[in-house]
Design a protein around this motif. Structure first.
Motif, PDB file in Angstrom:
ATOM      1  N   VAL A  37      -0.891   1.594  -0.890  1.00 22.41           N
ATOM      2  CA  VAL A  37      -0.499   0.116  -0.609  1.00 22.41           C
ATOM      3  C   VAL A  37      -1.750  -0.733  -0.935  1.00 22.41           C
ATOM      4  N   GLU A  38      -2.889  -0.075  -0.383  1.00 24.50           N
ATOM      5  CA  GLU A  38      -4.158  -0.813  -0.614  1.00 24.50           C
ATOM      6  C   GLU A  38      -4.365  -0.944  -1.967  1.00 24.50           C
ATOM      7  N   ALA A  39      -3.958   0.090  -2.881  1.00 29.79           N
ATOM      8  CA  ALA A  39      -4.286  -0.220  -4.383  1.00 29.79           C
ATOM      9  C   ALA A  39      -3.553  -1.378  -4.709  1.00 29.79           C
ATOM     10  N   MET A  40      -2.219  -1.591  -4.173  1.00 27.98           N
ATOM     11  CA  MET A  40      -1.369  -2.774  -4.614  1.00 27.98           C
ATOM     12  C   MET A  40      -1.933  -3.889  -4.022  1.00 27.98           C
ATOM     13  N   VAL A  41      -2.675  -3.881  -3.060  1.00 28.01           N
ATOM     14  CA  VAL A  41      -3.258  -5.413  -2.569  1.00 28.01           C
ATOM     15  C   VAL A  41      -4.066  -6.041  -3.731  1.00 28.01           C
ATOM     16  N   ASP A  42      -5.029  -4.814  -4.374  1.00 28.72           N
ATOM     17  CA  ASP A  42      -5.685  -5.296  -5.513  1.00 28.72           C
ATOM     18  C   ASP A  42      -4.985  -5.922  -6.666  1.00 28.72           C
ATOM     19  N   THR A  43      -3.766  -5.326  -6.820  1.00 28.96           N
ATOM     20  CA  THR A  43      -3.073  -5.724  -8.128  1.00 28.96           C
ATOM     21  C   THR A  43      -2.193  -6.940  -7.861  1.00 28.96           C
ATOM     22  N   GLU A  44      -1.877  -7.257  -6.841  1.00 27.74           N
ATOM     23  CA  GLU A  44      -0.747  -8.132  -6.309  1.00 27.74           C
ATOM     24  C   GLU A  44      -1.250  -9.586  -6.372  1.00 27.74           C
ATOM     25  N   ALA A  45      -0.592 -10.404  -7.352  1.00 24.72           N
ATOM     26  CA  ALA A  45      -1.456 -11.702  -7.738  1.00 24.72           C
ATOM     27  C   ALA A  45      -0.923 -12.854  -6.830  1.00 24.72           C
ATOM     28  N   GLU A  46       0.609 -12.667  -6.089  1.00 19.90           N
ATOM     29  CA  GLU A  46       1.135 -13.762  -5.454  1.00 19.90           C
ATOM     30  C   GLU A  46       0.670 -13.748  -3.940  1.00 19.90           C
ATOM     31  N   ASP A  47       0.158 -15.000  -3.450  1.00 15.87           N
ATOM     32  CA  ASP A  47      -0.448 -15.107  -1.959  1.00 15.87           C
ATOM     33  C   ASP A  47       0.554 -14.493  -1.245  1.00 15.87           C
ATOM     34  N   LEU A  48       1.814 -14.943  -0.861  1.00  9.79           N
ATOM     35  CA  LEU A  48       2.554 -14.353   0.159  1.00  9.79           C
ATOM     36  C   LEU A  48       2.779 -13.123  -0.097  1.00  9.79           C
ATOM     37  N   SER A  49       3.006 -12.527  -1.356  1.00 11.78           N
ATOM     38  CA  SER A  49       3.238 -10.841  -1.293  1.00 11.78           C
ATOM     39  C   SER A  49       2.006 -10.084  -0.826  1.00 11.78           C
ATOM     40  N   ARG A  50       0.732 -10.821  -1.193  1.00  9.08           N
ATOM     41  CA  ARG A  50      -0.198 -10.120  -0.812  1.00  9.08           C
ATOM     42  C   ARG A  50      -0.626 -10.293   0.787  1.00  9.08           C
ATOM     43  N   PHE A  51      -0.308 -11.310   1.147  1.00  6.01           N
ATOM     44  CA  PHE A  51      -0.228 -11.571   2.646  1.00  6.01           C
ATOM     45  C   PHE A  51       0.526 -10.432   3.543  1.00  6.01           C
ATOM     46  N   VAL A  52       1.385 -10.234   3.012  1.00  6.69           N
ATOM     47  CA  VAL A  52       2.552  -9.208   3.698  1.00  6.69           C
ATOM     48  C   VAL A  52       1.820  -7.879   3.487  1.00  6.69           C
ATOM     49  N   LEU A  53       1.335  -7.598   2.240  1.00  5.96           N
ATOM     50  CA  LEU A  53       0.698  -6.180   2.212  1.00  5.96           C
ATOM     51  C   LEU A  53      -0.748  -6.214   3.235  1.00  5.96           C
ATOM     52  N   GLU A  54      -1.540  -7.233   3.224  1.00 10.32           N
ATOM     53  CA  GLU A  54      -2.698  -7.164   3.967  1.00 10.32           C
ATOM     54  C   GLU A  54      -2.358  -7.058   5.328  1.00 10.32           C
ATOM     55  N   SER A  55      -1.101  -7.898   5.780  1.00 16.43           N
ATOM     56  CA  SER A  55      -0.666  -7.700   7.295  1.00 16.43           C
ATOM     57  C   SER A  55      -0.311  -6.265   7.564  1.00 16.43           C
ATOM     58  N   MET A  56       0.368  -5.521   6.567  1.00 16.05           N
ATOM     59  CA  MET A  56       0.812  -4.283   7.144  1.00 16.05           C
ATOM     60  C   MET A  56      -0.509  -3.252   7.154  1.00 16.05           C
ATOM     61  N   VAL A  57      -1.526  -3.278   6.336  1.00 13.80           N
ATOM     62  CA  VAL A  57      -2.574  -2.655   6.554  1.00 13.80           C
ATOM     63  C   VAL A  57      -3.364  -2.997   7.888  1.00 13.80           C
ATOM     64  N   GLU A  58      -3.368  -4.262   8.082  1.00 12.18           N
ATOM     65  CA  GLU A  58      -3.956  -4.517   9.413  1.00 12.18           C
ATOM     66  C   GLU A  58      -3.195  -3.912  10.661  1.00 12.18           C
ATOM     67  N   ASN A  59      -2.052  -3.743  10.447  1.00  8.51           N
ATOM     68  CA  ASN A  59      -1.054  -3.390  11.431  1.00  8.51           C
ATOM     69  C   ASN A  59      -1.164  -1.772  11.523  1.00  8.51           C
TER      70      ASN A  59
END
Lengths: 316, 226
Positions: A37-59
């Motif tokens: 999932v952290e690798a996807m944070v690096d490739t995800e270009a959309e703000d909303l989608s990246r916010f969701v992924l970053e929130s999950m990592v923080e969680n």
């Protein structure tokens, strides 16, 4: 016989280990999935989608810091037991099953887990995740081994799974279409809690294809490839197909849908090609322990369920 | 993983959320909450709205934020509660109770998973001055659990069980949530779905349809599936 006694794996050790597995599964995200999932944070270009992924990592960090479950929907806890052919269980397999049921009830109260298990009609809830046919316990065996591997998986159960009878002529087109249908059907609004590991069961009879797909989703790690090169290539192709739908986490626009795709197969009816699709979730909860006859317990996150023996093709 | 500053707008709101604060919310804004919230899902809806059983507490007085949620929680021997993680459950299933729920509860903010239909927003949310916040992920259970400072009550625990009980939480900086619907009836999920739908057909280009169809893929139930 003293020698027999020494080799015996006692059921109280099984219960204590299963309890610890329940705790680890609920709280600690497996490293392979977190890295995926952290690798996807690096490739995800959309703000909303990246916010969701970053929130999950923080969680996941918050869960491990606080020692609390990462997701309140702790799914339907279940077990996969792989017993070495020479493993001896104190009290036998009934004692093992009872130990796993006791561990489930105690873990539900003490961690705590959400008591999700209810009677399907009366909706009666014992508040302990134990009941008729619950938790599920599946068995597999391994030659030339005296240990016991216990895996627990906490998987949600409402969305992200489907089954379809395809036919040989449908070929890979049929597989891709049904895969896309399932990804989009349950990806909208993020009902499947994607991005996830997606497991596909191909072949067998209807029930086998469902079981294989679920095991492929829950019991294989990110990056693992099937030993058959044709199946491995299809796993990679479907992963890319899923990530090119244009949909990401929560059904927002994005490219993060499938962390990895695993396919497992079973010989099937000559006229058919049953297929199941199972999405695990953003809290891919699995924990594994190997109990040795001497009482030593080793914890890990790779179930190593699909051994060469498990996937054997010949008579022996 | 490279960390970037997220570009989304962020607000922190006090409960009860004021009509002005609700009116100012825009879809896609990140929200954190302070105050009292309570959980209500099918168990509570059925008791209050179908069986006519009075709520265990004056809901309108208590809070104007309700949550489609079941916590991972346990009742301790001393009567206190342990709440670990908190995440939402899919809200679309609760559509049928909305018409009665808003007047009965005075609720102005529903938190849940996955939003509700655009029709639900137009018919039930907007006329009642209410908005929908979605949880993120799903689910950020540990982060939301951190936001719960105290369990004030767990009503109907014996009648409905832990998962369906009506939990009352005192929360502080609880989040993140995303504004999914606003008072103009806009929906974040709908907005993104439109962009996604524009590219769906090309995904199937060149893929032969399967030999056996399924109902749902044909337009008439009088059709055969072969």
């Amino acid at each position: 016989m003293p020698q027999e006694t020494k080799r015996t794996i006692p059921s109280d050790l099984i219960e204590a280990t299963a309890f610890e597995l329940m705790r680890r599964a609920a709280i600690e995200i497996p490293e392979d999935f977190r890295l995926g999932v952290e690798a996807m944070v690096d490739t995800e270009a959309e703000d909303l989608s990246r916010f969701v992924l970053e929130s999950m990592v923080e969680n996941w960090h918050a869960a491990e810091e606080d020692r609390r479950a990462m997701c309140a929907d702790t799914g339907l806890p279940r077990y996969y037991v792989k017993a070495g052919n020479e493993a001896v269980i104190g009290g036998g397999f009934v004692a093992l099953e009872r130990a796993l049921r006791r561990a489930t009830a105690r873990a539900t109260h003490e961690i705590p887990l959400r008591p999700n298990r209810v009677h399907p009609l009366s909706r009666a809830d014992h508040n302990n995740n134990v009941g008729i046919n619950a938790p599920e316990i599946e068995f597999s065996f391994e030659p030339d081994a005296d240990w016991l591997d216990i895996t627990t998986v906490h998987k949600g159960g409402l969305f992200g799974t489907d089954y379809r009878m395809l036919f040989p002529g449908d070929g890979k087109d049929g597989i891709k279409r049904f895969f896309l249908d399932t990804m989009m059907q349950f990806g909208r609004r993020g009902l499947a809690c994607q991005p996830a590991i997606v497991g596909i069961g191909l072949g067998g009879s209807k029930d086998t294809s469902m079981i294989l797909g679920k095991q492929a989703a829950c019991l294989r790690t990110v990056g693992d490839r099937h030993p058959d090169p044709e199946i491995a290539a299809l796993e990679v192709e479907l992963t890319e197909l899923g990530n090119n739908i244009g949909m990401g986490p929560m059904g927002f626009v994005g490219t993060s849908m499938v962390v990895d795709c695993h396919i497992d197969v079973g010989y099937t009816h000559t006229g058919g090609m049953p297929m199941s699709v199972h999405s695990f979730c953003l809290s891919s909860r699995r924990a594994v322990a190997r109990i040795h006859p001497g009482g030593e317990v080793e914890y890990r996150t790779d179930p190593n369920w699909f051994t060469p023996y498990h996937r054997r093709e010949g008579i022996e | 993983m490279a960390t970037q500053k997220n570009k989304l707008k962020e607000v922190r709101l006090s409960i009860p959320v004021s009509p002005e604060d609700i009116a100012a919310l825009e879809i896609g804004t990140v929200v954190y909450l302070d105050g009292v919230i309570y959980t209500a899902r099918e168990g509570a809806y059925k008791r209050i709205l179908e069986q006519g059983i009075a709520p265990p507490v004056d809901l309108a007085q208590l809070s104007n934020v309700s949550f489609h949620c079941s916590p991972a929680a346990a009742r301790n021997d001393d009567g206190s509660y342990t709440v670990g993680a908190v995440t939402a459950t899919a809200s679309f299933r609760f559509s049928r109770w909305l018409a009665d729920w808003f007047p009965a509860s005075g609720c102005k903010v529903i938190i849940g998973k996955g939003g509700m239909s655009a029709e639900d927003y137009r018919t039930h949310f907007v006329p009642n001055g209410a908005v929908y916040l979605t949880t993120v992920g799903y689910g950020t259970g540990a982060l939301l659990g951190r936001g719960i400072k105290h369990v004030r009550d767990a009503h109907w625990l014996d009648e409905l069980g832990i998962a369906q009980a009506l939990w009352v939480f005192e929360v502080e900086n609880m989040g993140p949530f995303l504004v999914e619907s606003d008072l103009r009836g806009n929906s974040l999920f709908d907005r993104d779905a439109e962009r996604i739908n524009a590219g769906v057909e090309r995904l199937y280009d060149g893929l032969q349809p399967p030999a056996l169809s399924r109902y749902g893929e044909t337009t008439s139930r009088e059709d055969e599936v072969i």
